[in-house]
Design a protein around this motif. Structure first.
Motif, PDB file in Angstrom:
ATOM      1  N   ALA A 164     -10.131   3.283  -4.309  1.00 26.36           N
ATOM      2  CA  ALA A 164      -8.975   3.765  -3.551  1.00 26.36           C
ATOM      3  C   ALA A 164      -9.120   3.366  -2.087  1.00 26.36           C
ATOM      4  O   ALA A 164      -8.130   3.022  -1.418  1.00 26.36           O
ATOM      5  N   VAL A 165     -10.347   3.403  -1.581  1.00 29.13           N
ATOM      6  CA  VAL A 165     -10.603   2.964  -0.203  1.00 29.13           C
ATOM      7  C   VAL A 165     -10.177   1.503  -0.043  1.00 29.13           C
ATOM      8  O   VAL A 165      -9.470   1.141   0.907  1.00 29.13           O
ATOM      9  N   TRP A 166     -10.605   0.663  -0.964  1.00 30.31           N
ATOM     10  CA  TRP A 166     -10.270  -0.759  -0.842  1.00 30.31           C
ATOM     11  C   TRP A 166      -8.762  -0.980  -0.947  1.00 30.31           C
ATOM     12  O   TRP A 166      -8.185  -1.765  -0.183  1.00 30.31           O
ATOM     13  N   ALA A 167      -8.118  -0.294  -1.873  1.00 29.04           N
ATOM     14  CA  ALA A 167      -6.665  -0.445  -2.030  1.00 29.04           C
ATOM     15  C   ALA A 167      -5.945  -0.099  -0.739  1.00 29.04           C
ATOM     16  O   ALA A 167      -5.047  -0.838  -0.286  1.00 29.04           O
ATOM     17  N   LEU A 168      -6.350   1.000  -0.122  1.00 29.91           N
ATOM     18  CA  LEU A 168      -5.712   1.413   1.134  1.00 29.91           C
ATOM     19  C   LEU A 168      -6.019   0.448   2.268  1.00 29.91           C
ATOM     20  O   LEU A 168      -5.194   0.218   3.153  1.00 29.91           O
ATOM     21  N   SER A 169      -7.196  -0.152   2.234  1.00 30.41           N
ATOM     22  CA  SER A 169      -7.532  -1.127   3.278  1.00 30.41           C
ATOM     23  C   SER A 169      -6.609  -2.343   3.214  1.00 30.41           C
ATOM     24  O   SER A 169      -6.404  -3.022   4.224  1.00 30.41           O
ATOM     25  N   GLN A 170      -6.061  -2.605   2.023  1.00 30.24           N
ATOM     26  CA  GLN A 170      -5.145  -3.730   1.863  1.00 30.24           C
ATOM     27  C   GLN A 170      -3.693  -3.355   2.166  1.00 30.24           C
ATOM     28  O   GLN A 170      -2.892  -4.237   2.497  1.00 30.24           O
ATOM     29  N   LEU A 171      -3.387  -2.063   2.081  1.00 27.09           N
ATOM     30  CA  LEU A 171      -1.998  -1.627   2.200  1.00 27.09           C
ATOM     31  C   LEU A 171      -1.642  -1.034   3.553  1.00 27.09           C
ATOM     32  O   LEU A 171      -0.455  -0.984   3.908  1.00 27.09           O
ATOM     33  N   LEU A 172      -2.648  -0.583   4.307  1.00 26.79           N
ATOM     34  CA  LEU A 172      -2.378   0.151   5.544  1.00 26.79           C
ATOM     35  C   LEU A 172      -2.672  -0.666   6.795  1.00 26.79           C
ATOM     36  O   LEU A 172      -3.515  -1.562   6.782  1.00 26.79           O
ATOM     37  N   GLU A 173      -1.973  -0.302   7.856  1.00 22.78           N
ATOM     38  CA  GLU A 173      -2.318  -0.836   9.167  1.00 22.78           C
ATOM     39  C   GLU A 173      -3.652  -0.244   9.606  1.00 22.78           C
ATOM     40  O   GLU A 173      -4.064   0.823   9.141  1.00 22.78           O
ATOM     41  N   GLY A 174      -4.327  -0.923  10.514  1.00 22.39           N
ATOM     42  CA  GLY A 174      -5.668  -0.521  10.912  1.00 22.39           C
ATOM     43  C   GLY A 174      -5.782   0.900  11.430  1.00 22.39           C
ATOM     44  O   GLY A 174      -6.724   1.621  11.089  1.00 22.39           O
ATOM     45  N   SER A 175      -4.840   1.355  12.242  1.00 25.52           N
ATOM     46  CA  SER A 175      -4.940   2.684  12.846  1.00 25.52           C
ATOM     47  C   SER A 175      -4.839   3.793  11.800  1.00 25.52           C
ATOM     48  O   SER A 175      -5.582   4.784  11.853  1.00 25.52           O
ATOM     49  N   HIS A 176      -3.924   3.635  10.864  1.00 24.93           N
ATOM     50  CA  HIS A 176      -3.771   4.628   9.802  1.00 24.93           C
ATOM     51  C   HIS A 176      -5.030   4.666   8.941  1.00 24.93           C
ATOM     52  O   HIS A 176      -5.542   5.747   8.616  1.00 24.93           O
TER      53      HIS A 176
END
Length: 388
Positions: free
Chosen positions: A347-359
């Motif tokens: 889930a961490v990796w998925a979010l790293s691909q989907l989110l902007e850096g600040s979020h």
């Protein structure tokens, strides 16, 4: 004294028993039934050992543990005199690669879109075996994939097809879409001729592989194969390979689908192998919501169920990360608190691909305050640079 191979009574008995087997196979829905000898794959031990020595079996330790029985049917059962190979077409009614253009949909391998073929075929083979044993007065054993039997080389020796450059069986009539099963017997049967290789200079299957899992034609490295990684491999997936997964969440059909011989293949006839409508192009979003009970219910009777909910959701999260869809962010965030470290880490990796850096950095700071699993912490820390 008349030799057994020339005795007309013995030849007639072999002919009758072999014809009986083919009739029974056709009645049970098998598309091919051919016979070979147990010593028909003399190169198998060397090829298998080379595969194991190179470590290309990954974590499939059972291949090393059963290599002697796997490489020679006579080691598996010393009394075997004939090996009967069965093929059942499971061809799809469309090219499964069209799902690659639908990143919010999940791609499940064609073979896993309905009932577990092991159960379907084994039930049919047992019926054939029972009737044949009574007719022949011979001992029999049936195997479908789970036993240490090298089914593809044996099928090639029996003439069902040949092992293509993707290492899978290819048939002139059914392309790359054949399930294989075998019947070992103490009876003497008519032996069929092997099929020759018809791949020629074609390398479509090799070029189609998203992860370059073929070191050379006719060789595969399971450690780079999406089918192995999504089904057999436990734990985290190599971060360098994740983007190549695309939306493939269970298996991969790319090398099979690319085979030009598929143009001769008709869609599967066995209804239990025809794709369920809800598994042809399912939503990634739905699969992200599955807990263990819902997963087991949804995939009851399916081979997908065998990998368990956590490994399955791990795969779905990779697809979510590759989707580029902001609509999946909320579901991925919810899985940061999942009981499974395997799920949380992906889930961490998925979010790293989907989110902007600040979020993402906000989530990271919050998570590191309570996350105790080292593998999950490594996933968070891997993305530190992109957040600065």
């Amino acid at each position: 004294m008349i030799e057994p191979q020339t005795d007309p009574k013995i030849r007639k008995r072999r002919e009758v028993l072999t014809r009986f087997l083919r009739q029974e196979a056709a009645a049970q829905g098998f598309d091919l039934c051919r016979v070979t000898l147990p010593d028909a794959i003399p190169d198998a031990p060397h090829r298998l050992q080379a595969f194991l020595d190179a470590g290309r079996h990954g974590t499939m330790s059972w291949m090393e543990e059963t290599k002697e029985r796997r490489a020679d049917p006579r080691v598996l059962w010393s009394d075997v005199r004939s090996v009967v190979m069965f093929g059942m077409n499971y061809g799809p009614d469309e090219d499964p690669r069209h799902l690659q253009a639908l990143p919010d949909k999940a791609a499940i391998s064609v073979y896993a879109r309905n009932r577990d073929y092991h159960d379907v075929m084994k039930g049919k083979l047992k019926e054939i075996a029972t009737r044949f044993a009574a007719r022949a007065g011979a001992d029999v054993k049936v195997f479908v994939d789970t036993a240490p039997v090298m089914e593809k080389p044996l099928a090639a020796a029996a003439g069902l097809g040949w092992q293509g450059k993707h290492t899978n069986l290819v048939s002139r009539d059914f392309g790359s879409w054949l399930f294989l099963g075998s019947l070992f017997t103490t009876a003497d049967l008519e032996i069929d001729a092997a099929e020759r290789d018809h791949c020629g200079s074609c390398r479509a299957c090799l070029d189609a592989c998203p992860t370059d899992a073929f070191p050379a034609p006719y060789q595969i490295d399971a450690r780079r194969c999406i089918s192995y990684l999504t089904i057999e491999h436990k734990g985290a997936i190599d971060v360098a390979l994740r983007p190549a997964f695309g939306n493939r969440i269970y298996g991969c059909d790319d090398c099979l689908s690319a085979c030009p011989w598929n143009k001769f293949a008709a869609a599967a006839r066995e209804m239990k192998l025809v794709a369920r409508e809800d598994l042809k192009a399912p939503d990634i979003a739905f699969f992200l919501t599955l807990d263990d009970a819902a997963f087991r219910t949804h995939f009851s009777g399916s081979p997908v169920k065998r990998i368990g909910r956590d490994r399955f959701v791990r795969n779905v999260l990779i697809a979510a990360g590759n989707s580029g869809s902001s609509e999946l962010v909320k579901a991925c965030e919810a899985l940061l608190g999942d009981p499974s470290a395997e799920v949380r880490g992906m889930a961490v990796w998925a979010l790293s691909q989907l989110l902007e850096g600040s979020h993402f950095e906000t989530l990271r700071q919050a998570a590191l305050g309570h996350e105790t699993d080292e593998s999950v912490r490594e996933e968070w820390m891997r993305e530190t640079d992109r957040c600065i």
